[in-house]
Design an enzyme around this catalytic site. Structure first.
Site, short mmCIF file in Angstrom:
data_model
loop_
_atom_site.label_atom_id
_atom_site.label_comp_id
_atom_site.label_asym_id
_atom_site.label_seq_id
_atom_site.Cartn_x
_atom_site.Cartn_y
_atom_site.Cartn_z
N ASN A 188 13.24 57.88 -3.21
CA ASN A 188 14.48 57.22 -3.64
C ASN A 188 14.64 57.18 -5.15
O ASN A 188 15.40 56.35 -5.67
CB ASN A 188 14.55 55.79 -3.06
CG ASN A 188 14.50 55.78 -1.55
OD1 ASN A 188 15.19 56.57 -0.90
ND2 ASN A 188 13.65 54.92 -1.00
N ARG A 189 13.92 58.05 -5.83
CA ARG A 189 13.99 58.13 -7.29
C ARG A 189 13.50 56.86 -7.99
O ARG A 189 13.81 56.62 -9.16
CB ARG A 189 15.42 58.48 -7.77
CG ARG A 189 15.91 59.86 -7.28
CD ARG A 189 14.94 60.96 -7.71
NE ARG A 189 15.46 62.30 -7.53
CZ ARG A 189 15.10 63.11 -6.53
NH1 ARG A 189 14.27 62.70 -5.58
NH2 ARG A 189 15.59 64.34 -6.46
#
Length: 210
Positions: A188-189
Site C-alpha cells: 500500500n506504499r
C-alpha cells in the site's frame, strides 16, 4: 499526457524496524549490499551519482568500488562529473535493489582519493579497461566510434606487453556521507524509511513518513 499506471510493482517484503538497524550506517549498508548480492541483483554496487555546479544538476550511473569512511568510485578527472565536483564537492548517491525492494540514498561531500589507492585499483582492472581509460577523452566530443578504436589501438601498441601506466587524468573519488536513508518497500506504499544523520560521535536515527 500518458500515464503508465500498469507499470506498477507490489511490495511484500518484511517490514523494517528500528530495533533491526545497525547503529552504524556503514554496517547497515554492508548488510543490505550483501542481501542484494545474495538475491541476484546484477552489479549490486552500481548506483546513480548526482553532481551539480552553476545551478545545473546531472546524474549518471557509476560503480562503487570500495567502502572505508566513504564510498569510492573511479573516473576521468576531465569528465563532466569531475569538473562539477571541482567547483562543488556536494554530491549524492542512490542505490536501487528491486530484487529486495530496497533503496539507499547517500548525501555528502566528495574528495579525491590518494594516488596510491588510484594506482592499486587501476592495476587490478582488466588490461582492456586500463587501455580504454588511457585512450578515452571521457565526455569530450569524438567524430565516431572509429576514432575511439584508433585511440585504443594506439595505446595498446604503445604499451605492448608492458604495464599500462595510470593516466594522470584518471583516479578515484570518495563520497563521505553526512546523511544516509534506508528505504524498504511495503504494501500500500506505506514504505519504511529511516534516516541517519551525525549527532556528536554517533548517528541519530529517525523514521520518516513514506
Amino acid at each position: 499526457m500518458t500515464f503508465f499506471s500498469e507499470l506498477r510493482a507490489e511490495y511484500d517484503a518484511p517490514g523494517l524496524r528500528r530495533s533491526e538497524l545497525h547503529q552504524d550506517p556503514f554496517e547497515q549498508f554492508r548488510t543490505w549490499l550483501a542481501d542484494a548480492v545474495a538475491a541476484g541483483s546484477p552489479e549490486a554496487n552500481a548506483c546513480v551519482l548526482a553532481t551539480s555546479a552553476a545551478g545545473n544538476v546531472t546524474a549518471r550511473a557509476v560503480i562503487m568500488k570500495a567502502i572505508d569512511h566513504g564510498f569510492v568510485f573511479f573516473t576521468n578527472y576531465t569528465s563532466q562529473k569531475a569538473q562539477q565536483l571541482a567547483s562543488n564537492p556536494a554530491a549524492a548517491m542512490c542505490f536501487v535493489w528491486p530484487e529486495v525492494h530496497r533503496q539507499v540514498r547517500l548525501e555528502g561531500t566528495a574528495e579525491r582519493v590518494d594516488d596510491t589507492t588510484s594506482d592499486l585499483y587501476f592495476q587490478s582492472r582488466p588490461v582492456g579497461s586500463q587501455v580504454a581509460s588511457a585512450a578515452s577523452p571521457q565526455s569530450q566530443p569524438v567524430v565516431d566510434r572509429q576514432e575511439l578504436l584508433h585511440r585504443f589501438e594506439a595505446v595498446l601498441s604503445e604499451v605492448g606487453d608492458g604495464p599500462v601506466p595510470r593516466p594522470d587524468t584518471w583516479g578515484g573519488y570518495r563520497l563521505v556521507p553526512a546523511r544516509f536513508e534506508f528505504w524498504q518497500g511495503q504494501p500500500n506504499r506505506l514504505h519504511d524509511r529511516f534516516v541517519y544523520q551525525p549527532k556528536g560521535d554517533t548517528w541519530e536515527i529517525q523514521r520518516l513518513a513514506p
